[in-house]
Design a protein around this motif. Structure first.
Motif, PDB file in Angstrom:
ATOM      1  N   TRP A 192       0.799  -1.231   0.000  1.00  0.00           N
ATOM      2  CA  TRP A 192       0.000   0.000   0.000  1.00  0.00           C
ATOM      3  C   TRP A 192       0.829   1.279   0.000  1.00  0.00           C
ATOM      4  O   TRP A 192       0.291   2.359  -0.216  1.00  0.00           O
ATOM      5  CB  TRP A 192      -0.942  -0.002   1.200  1.00  0.00           C
ATOM      6  CG  TRP A 192      -1.967  -1.090   1.147  1.00  0.00           C
ATOM      7  CD1 TRP A 192      -2.071  -2.175   1.972  1.00  0.00           C
ATOM      8  CD2 TRP A 192      -3.029  -1.218   0.193  1.00  0.00           C
ATOM      9  NE1 TRP A 192      -3.115  -2.973   1.601  1.00  0.00           N
ATOM     10  CE2 TRP A 192      -3.738  -2.402   0.512  1.00  0.00           C
ATOM     11  CE3 TRP A 192      -3.454  -0.451  -0.900  1.00  0.00           C
ATOM     12  CZ2 TRP A 192      -4.833  -2.844  -0.214  1.00  0.00           C
ATOM     13  CZ3 TRP A 192      -4.551  -0.888  -1.626  1.00  0.00           C
ATOM     14  CH2 TRP A 192      -5.230  -2.064  -1.287  1.00  0.00           C
ATOM     15  N   LEU A 250       2.320   4.495  -4.278  1.00  0.00           N
ATOM     16  CA  LEU A 250       1.205   5.355  -4.654  1.00  0.00           C
ATOM     17  C   LEU A 250       1.383   5.955  -6.047  1.00  0.00           C
ATOM     18  O   LEU A 250       2.502   6.049  -6.554  1.00  0.00           O
ATOM     19  CB  LEU A 250       1.050   6.497  -3.634  1.00  0.00           C
ATOM     20  CG  LEU A 250       0.910   6.094  -2.158  1.00  0.00           C
ATOM     21  CD1 LEU A 250       0.860   7.336  -1.285  1.00  0.00           C
ATOM     22  CD2 LEU A 250      -0.339   5.245  -1.940  1.00  0.00           C
ATOM     23  N   LEU A 267      -5.609   8.545  -2.122  1.00  0.00           N
ATOM     24  CA  LEU A 267      -4.827   7.912  -1.067  1.00  0.00           C
ATOM     25  C   LEU A 267      -5.628   6.783  -0.442  1.00  0.00           C
ATOM     26  O   LEU A 267      -6.839   6.894  -0.268  1.00  0.00           O
ATOM     27  CB  LEU A 267      -4.450   8.941   0.007  1.00  0.00           C
ATOM     28  CG  LEU A 267      -3.605  10.133  -0.459  1.00  0.00           C
ATOM     29  CD1 LEU A 267      -3.414  11.113   0.694  1.00  0.00           C
ATOM     30  CD2 LEU A 267      -2.255   9.671  -0.987  1.00  0.00           C
TER      31      LEU A 267
END
Length: 268
Positions: A203, A206, A212
């Motif tokens: 995670w 990005l 987000l």
């Protein structure tokens, strides 16, 4: 022949004050050494790396001076020595002037605090984090993000244009253009506490300008750091003011004892 009467009371008060000074000075010295050697001290993020260490060395010098002054004061009172009392007076006067000057500068620049902290944190994110020559700064910022539950200076997007992602910051325009529609990494310390390491690795990758995910901290560290400083601002000034008043009282007592000792010598 020793001093008596009111001067005897002043002597005992001077000894008590100098014991307090010795404790204060020793605390400052130990705190300064701790802050110099502990890379996880979050206060270091409020200013640039060099300025932070210069401030700590000044803080350390003040602590040493206070400790030295307390030694002169106690010895001067016990021996009723004008020379030692004058030495105590000079040392404490130097410390007091330095404290007043620092307090006046901090009060005068209080409105610039936000900009100073923001610039220091931003510089750490963009220029220093992850660099081999600034390993202590990396450890400090990881500690900051974990403890304050934040990510980046103003948010996770700050890491897209950071040297941490091997971005060459010599040309800001090229950075802005080349960063569009590309992936970037954020530090592991941006992941929330309940996220496992293997999930964090997934995670923390990005897309620039993309949404987000909820597995990372989304608030920047600057606002939280400034909030902590403002919460302790009054306490810091109150403690400093109390120490200055104590120093002023000790200077008055030292001057009185000097005069009493001199008069006693003339009478003898």
């Amino acid at each position: 022949m020793g001093l008596n009467g009111c001067c005897s009371c002043v002597k005992y008060l001077m000894v008590l004050i100098n014991i307090l000074f010795w404790l204060i000075g020793l605390t400052i010295v130990l705190t300064s050494l701790w802050m110099l050697t502990d890379p996880t001290f979050m206060l270091s993020m409020t200013q640039s790396y060099n300025h932070y260490h210069i401030a700590l060395y000044v803080f350390l010098a003040i602590g040493i001076l206070i400790t030295l002054g307390a030694f002169f004061g106690c010895l001067g009172v016990c021996r009723e020595s004008q020379c030692l009392l004058v030495s105590f007076f000079c040392v404490i006067l130097i410390v007091m002037v330095a404290q007043i000057a620092a307090g006046a500068w901090a009060f005068h620049n209080r409105n610039k605090l936000d900009d100073m902290v923001r610039a220091a944190v931003k510089s750490s994110v963009q220029e220093e984090y992850g660099q081999s020559s600034m390993s202590s700064r990396t450890v400090t910022f990881d500690t900051l993000q974990k403890n304050l539950k934040c990510c980046g200076a103003d948010g996770p997007g700050d890491w897209a244009t950071s040297r941490f992602n091997n971005v060459d910051r010599t040309n800001i325009v090229d950075i802005a253009v080349s960063s569009m529609n590309v992936l970037y990494n954020i530090p592991e310390s941006c992941c929330k506490e309940d996220i496992k390491d293997n999930e964090c690795d997934k995670w923390r990758n990005l897309k620039f300008g993309g949404p987000l995910n909820t597995y990372i901290y989304q608030q920047g560290c600057v606002d939280k750091l400034i909030e902590i400083i403002y919460e302790n601002w009054v306490t810091i000034f109150a403690v400093t003011a109390a120490v200055i008043l104590l120093e002023l009282l000790s200077l008055t007592f030292a001057l009185s004892l000097c005069c009493a000792v001199r008069n006693q010598h003339y009478k003898a």
